[in-house]
Design a protein around this motif. Structure first.
Motif, PDB file in Angstrom:
ATOM      1  N   ARG A 194      59.981   5.005  47.615  1.00 32.05           N
ATOM      2  CA  ARG A 194      58.641   4.930  48.205  1.00 32.05           C
ATOM      3  C   ARG A 194      58.660   5.691  49.523  1.00 32.05           C
ATOM      4  NH1 ARG A 194      56.113  -1.055  46.911  1.00 32.05           N
ATOM      5  NH2 ARG A 194      56.704  -1.106  44.707  1.00 32.05           N
ATOM      6  N   HIS A 195      58.214   6.924  49.462  1.00 30.88           N
ATOM      7  CA  HIS A 195      58.209   7.768  50.656  1.00 30.88           C
ATOM      8  C   HIS A 195      57.238   7.239  51.687  1.00 30.88           C
ATOM      9  CE1 HIS A 195      56.726  11.256  53.040  1.00 30.88           C
ATOM     10  NE2 HIS A 195      58.016  11.560  53.071  1.00 30.88           N
ATOM     11  N   SER A 196      56.094   6.734  51.225  1.00 30.45           N
ATOM     12  CA  SER A 196      55.079   6.179  52.106  1.00 30.45           C
ATOM     13  C   SER A 196      54.115   5.368  51.249  1.00 30.45           C
ATOM     14  CB  SER A 196      54.326   7.298  52.841  1.00 30.45           C
ATOM     15  OG  SER A 196      53.608   8.113  51.917  1.00 30.45           O
ATOM     16  N   ASP A 197      53.056   4.851  51.881  1.00 35.13           N
ATOM     17  CA  ASP A 197      52.043   4.129  51.117  1.00 35.13           C
ATOM     18  C   ASP A 197      51.281   5.052  50.179  1.00 35.13           C
ATOM     19  OD1 ASP A 197      52.731   1.790  52.361  1.00 35.13           O
ATOM     20  OD2 ASP A 197      51.192   1.960  53.929  1.00 35.13           O
ATOM     21  N   LYS A 198      51.410   6.355  50.375  1.00 36.57           N
ATOM     22  CA  LYS A 198      50.654   7.326  49.578  1.00 36.57           C
ATOM     23  C   LYS A 198      51.491   8.015  48.507  1.00 36.57           C
ATOM     24  CE  LYS A 198      47.134   8.447  53.041  1.00 36.57           C
ATOM     25  NZ  LYS A 198      46.440   9.543  53.747  1.00 36.57           N
ATOM     26  N   LEU A 199      52.806   7.878  48.565  1.00 30.22           N
ATOM     27  CA  LEU A 199      53.646   8.594  47.613  1.00 30.22           C
ATOM     28  C   LEU A 199      54.789   7.704  47.138  1.00 30.22           C
ATOM     29  CD1 LEU A 199      54.392  11.218  46.131  1.00 30.22           C
ATOM     30  CD2 LEU A 199      55.729  11.873  48.150  1.00 30.22           C
ATOM     31  N   ARG A 200      54.889   7.568  45.804  1.00 33.58           N
ATOM     32  CA  ARG A 200      55.962   6.777  45.205  1.00 33.58           C
ATOM     33  C   ARG A 200      56.514   7.515  43.992  1.00 33.58           C
ATOM     34  NH1 ARG A 200      56.075   3.035  41.073  1.00 33.58           N
ATOM     35  NH2 ARG A 200      53.802   2.982  40.963  1.00 33.58           N
ATOM     36  N   LEU A 201      57.839   7.574  43.888  1.00 28.88           N
ATOM     37  CA  LEU A 201      58.517   8.192  42.760  1.00 28.88           C
ATOM     38  C   LEU A 201      59.470   7.179  42.136  1.00 28.88           C
ATOM     39  CD1 LEU A 201      58.196  10.514  45.150  1.00 28.88           C
ATOM     40  CD2 LEU A 201      59.449  11.910  43.498  1.00 28.88           C
ATOM     41  N   ASP A 202      59.475   7.097  40.823  1.00 30.65           N
ATOM     42  CA  ASP A 202      60.447   6.258  40.135  1.00 30.65           C
ATOM     43  C   ASP A 202      60.766   6.864  38.775  1.00 30.65           C
ATOM     44  OD1 ASP A 202      58.876   4.605  37.899  1.00 30.65           O
ATOM     45  OD2 ASP A 202      57.599   4.747  39.669  1.00 30.65           O
ATOM     46  N   GLY A 203      61.939   6.512  38.252  1.00 36.03           N
ATOM     47  CA  GLY A 203      62.341   7.061  36.968  1.00 36.03           C
ATOM     48  C   GLY A 203      63.743   6.663  36.592  1.00 36.03           C
ATOM     49  N   TRP A 204      64.254   7.298  35.554  1.00 37.68           N
ATOM     50  CA  TRP A 204      65.596   7.017  35.084  1.00 37.68           C
ATOM     51  C   TRP A 204      66.126   8.204  34.287  1.00 37.68           C
ATOM     52  CZ3 TRP A 204      64.949   7.481  29.933  1.00 37.68           C
ATOM     53  CH2 TRP A 204      63.758   7.013  29.355  1.00 37.68           C
ATOM     54  N   VAL A 205      67.447   8.268  34.176  1.00 36.36           N
ATOM     55  CA  VAL A 205      68.119   9.241  33.326  1.00 36.36           C
ATOM     56  C   VAL A 205      69.212   8.504  32.583  1.00 36.36           C
ATOM     57  CG1 VAL A 205      69.704   9.922  35.175  1.00 36.36           C
ATOM     58  CG2 VAL A 205      69.310  11.469  33.238  1.00 36.36           C
ATOM     59  N   GLY A 206      69.428   8.844  31.307  1.00 37.55           N
ATOM     60  CA  GLY A 206      70.385   8.067  30.537  1.00 37.55           C
ATOM     61  C   GLY A 206      70.859   8.764  29.280  1.00 37.55           C
ATOM     62  N   TYR A 207      71.548   8.009  28.450  1.00 34.48           N
ATOM     63  CA  TYR A 207      72.117   8.514  27.202  1.00 34.48           C
ATOM     64  C   TYR A 207      71.932   7.450  26.126  1.00 34.48           C
ATOM     65  CZ  TYR A 207      75.552  10.338  23.870  1.00 34.48           C
ATOM     66  OH  TYR A 207      76.168  10.820  22.747  1.00 34.48           O
ATOM     67  N   VAL A 208      71.494   7.889  24.938  1.00 34.74           N
ATOM     68  CA  VAL A 208      71.227   6.983  23.819  1.00 34.74           C
ATOM     69  C   VAL A 208      72.022   7.434  22.604  1.00 34.74           C
ATOM     70  CG1 VAL A 208      69.464   6.119  22.230  1.00 34.74           C
ATOM     71  CG2 VAL A 208      68.914   6.422  24.648  1.00 34.74           C
ATOM     72  N   GLN A 209      72.646   6.478  21.931  1.00 35.33           N
ATOM     73  CA  GLN A 209      73.338   6.762  20.677  1.00 35.33           C
ATOM     74  C   GLN A 209      72.975   5.693  19.659  1.00 35.33           C
ATOM     75  OE1 GLN A 209      77.494   7.704  20.873  1.00 35.33           O
ATOM     76  NE2 GLN A 209      77.905   7.036  18.774  1.00 35.33           N
ATOM     77  N   GLN A 210      72.592   6.139  18.453  1.00 31.96           N
ATOM     78  CA  GLN A 210      72.204   5.216  17.393  1.00 31.96           C
ATOM     79  C   GLN A 210      72.973   5.537  16.124  1.00 31.96           C
ATOM     80  OE1 GLN A 210      68.199   3.724  17.184  1.00 31.96           O
ATOM     81  NE2 GLN A 210      68.032   4.234  15.014  1.00 31.96           N
ATOM     82  N   ASP A 211      73.611   4.508  15.547  1.00 34.50           N
ATOM     83  CA  ASP A 211      74.394   4.653  14.314  1.00 34.50           C
ATOM     84  C   ASP A 211      73.823   3.723  13.247  1.00 34.50           C
ATOM     85  OD1 ASP A 211      76.373   6.426  15.487  1.00 34.50           O
ATOM     86  OD2 ASP A 211      77.102   4.661  16.567  1.00 34.50           O
ATOM     87  N   TYR A 212      73.685   4.272  12.033  1.00 36.43           N
ATOM     88  CA  TYR A 212      73.181   3.476  10.906  1.00 36.43           C
ATOM     89  C   TYR A 212      74.348   2.836  10.163  1.00 36.43           C
ATOM     90  CZ  TYR A 212      68.492   5.228  11.641  1.00 36.43           C
ATOM     91  OH  TYR A 212      67.266   5.502  12.184  1.00 36.43           O
ATOM     92  N   GLU A 213      74.145   1.611   9.677  1.00 37.04           N
ATOM     93  CA  GLU A 213      75.244   0.817   9.142  1.00 37.04           C
ATOM     94  C   GLU A 213      75.666   1.216   7.739  1.00 37.04           C
ATOM     95  OE1 GLU A 213      74.685  -3.365   9.456  1.00 37.04           O
ATOM     96  OE2 GLU A 213      74.291  -3.332  11.614  1.00 37.04           O
ATOM     97  N   HIS A 214      74.716   1.629   6.890  1.00 37.79           N
ATOM     98  CA  HIS A 214      75.043   1.864   5.481  1.00 37.79           C
ATOM     99  C   HIS A 214      74.817   3.317   5.090  1.00 37.79           C
ATOM    100  CE1 HIS A 214      73.688  -2.436   5.751  1.00 37.79           C
ATOM    101  NE2 HIS A 214      74.908  -2.578   5.267  1.00 37.79           N
ATOM    102  N   GLN A 215      75.011   4.222   6.032  1.00 38.21           N
ATOM    103  CA  GLN A 215      74.705   5.624   5.749  1.00 38.21           C
ATOM    104  C   GLN A 215      75.568   6.172   4.621  1.00 38.21           C
ATOM    105  OE1 GLN A 215      73.343   9.179   8.375  1.00 38.21           O
ATOM    106  NE2 GLN A 215      75.436   8.688   8.915  1.00 38.21           N
ATOM    107  N   ASN A 216      76.842   5.815   4.578  1.00 37.42           N
ATOM    108  CA  ASN A 216      77.718   6.328   3.530  1.00 37.42           C
ATOM    109  C   ASN A 216      77.326   5.812   2.151  1.00 37.42           C
ATOM    110  OD1 ASN A 216      79.212   7.755   5.404  1.00 37.42           O
ATOM    111  ND2 ASN A 216      80.646   6.064   5.755  1.00 37.42           N
TER     112      ASN A 216
END
Length: 444
Positions: A267-289
């Motif tokens: 929060r730079h001031s009452d007039k300016l606010r920045l928020d966010g995130w950065v990340g990594y996602v991995q998804q594996d299926y159980e019965h793919q084979n």
């Protein structure tokens, strides 16, 4: 002075009764009569000590030029109907409760609504959205939330080829959300948080294959200083299941996802606010084979994700909200797969007067379906191909909100939506749609 106030309110009450009787004489419905009676009254929200009880009623009337989001190339009538457009009418009623008992807070939001579609009456439904939440506090360092939400509404047709020869697809969605979490301040400005989240989506006849359950656990550590700058790390694990699919379904019936994020807010001031995130996602299926031999499309995916939100108030009457993201989202297709969504959204707002607000939301989004095309040659079809469906969506809107009284809001909404897709030849996913709607809401 007290007698004068009583006399004044008594006079206003009598005036309101006369107004209601007048509306009844000209044949208005009870709901519409109630709305217009309240339009000339002050807010009737009940507030005592730390308790607020606010009932409300509302109505909306909209026109959609392409309700089923069908392509211009689609020649299959829906249930014998060649029309794409429809008027949508809704009446709704509900209440919001915010009750404080000592340091505990209890929130209840309940909304019921009846919806009619003039060109597709088979879609008419009675919906609801109910939330119950307890924000609990123990001592000076421990707090959390426990809650439940139940929602029944018509899901969007944007990712469905719903205009089919067999009739209009039953796209009524019932969603349930269970959540509980706790946060503890282990050191000054350092907080540990853990929680549980369960999402449950269920559909009507013809879409049971899309029913899904997701159970998620979350853990985070966060630093917050006195200037309200926040930095933190968050880890989320999700176990997902499609209960109506067999193990050998080409789209699989279960997956496990791990996600890691770095969160921040400045929060730079009452007039300016920045928020966010950065990340990594991995998804594996159980019965793919089991579901797919090695030469078939691989369903597993992983990617870097991020989001940035900027809220800027350049003047007392103007606000600019900007968002950019790259995230894995649920895709509500006939096979309920996932998309890598990359997009930007800008929403400038202007207050020409204290009672009028003008908004102009503009957005662009690229949706890349993960694991292949969910509707034709990839996920859900078992075809030997690496084809991946990619859609581009552009939305431009204009909202005019008028608040003549503290308890009354009227709005006019206009929107243009355009979607293009590399799967158009097979699935007719390219379309455009225009919507116009008016809304009214009155709190008592």
């Amino acid at each position: 002075m007290t007698r004068c106030l009583i006399k004044k309110h008594r006079k206003a009450f009598v005036s309101n009764i006369k107004s209601i009787n007048s509306l009844q004489r000209v044949g208005y419905s009870v709901i519409v009569g109630g709305i217009f009676a309240v339009l000339s009254s002050p807010t009737f929200a009940v507030t005592k000590l730390n308790q607020t009880f606010t009932p409300y009623v509302g109505t909306s009337h909209a026109y959609d030029s392409n309700l089923l989001r069908a392509s211009g190339n689609n020649t299959n009538p829906a249930n014998g109907k060649t029309l794409k457009d429809s008027f949508i009418n809704q009446i709704r009623a509900g209440l919001n409760v915010d009750w404080h008992l000592s340091r505990q807070q209890f929130i209840v939001n309940a909304d019921v609504n009846q919806n009619w579609f003039t060109a597709f009456d088979e879609l008419d439904y009675f919906g609801h959205d109910v939330l119950a939440q307890w924000n609990w506090v123990i001592g000076s360092r421990l707090k959390g939330e426990i809650g439940y939400r139940h929602d029944k509404s018509l899901a969007s047709f944007a990712q469905l080829n719903a205009n089919t020869q067999g009739g209009v697809l039953d796209n009524l969605q019932t969603a349930q959300l269970y959540f509980a979490n706790a946060e503890y301040e282990i050191l000054p400005s350092i907080f540990l948080k853990s929680g549980f989240l369960r999402n449950d989506w269920n559909y009507g006849n013809g879409r049971e294959n899309s029913n899904q359950i997701q159970n998620s656990g979350e853990f985070s550590v966060q630093y917050r200083n006195l200037s309200k700058t926040t930095i933190g790390f968050r880890a989320v694990i999700t176990d997902g299941k499609y209960p109506n699919r067999p193990d050998n379904d080409p789209s699989d019936n279960a997956f496990f996802r791990t996600s890691y994020y770095l969160d921040g807010e400045w929060r730079h001031s009452d007039k300016l606010r920045l928020d966010g995130w950065v990340g990594y996602v991995q998804q594996d299926y159980e019965h793919q084979n089991v579901a797919r031999p090695p030469d078939k499309v691989n369903l597993d995916f992983s990617d870097v994700v991020a989001r940035l939100d900027i809220n800027w108030l350049p003047s007392e009457k103007t606000t600019l909200v900007f968002s950019a993201w790259r995230a894995v989202d649920q895709a509500f297709t006939s096979n309920a797969t996932f998309v890598l969504s990359t997009g930007v959204r800008v929403r400038p707002m202007w207050l020409p007067t204290a009672k009028i607000r003008v908004e102009m939301p503009i957005s662009y989004e690229n949706q890349s379906y993960l694991g292949g095309d969910p509707n034709n040659t990839g996920v859900g079809s078992g075809q030997n191909t690496n084809f991946q469906q990619v859609d581009d969506i552009v939305d431009v809107g204009l909202n005019l909100i008028y608040t003549p009284w503290l308890n009354t809001e009227l709005s006019l909404n206009v929107k243009h939506e355009d979607r293009s897709s590399n799967a158009d030849a097979a699935s007719n996913f390219t379309y455009d749609a225009q919507t116009v709607g008016i809304n009214a809401k009155v709190e008592f």
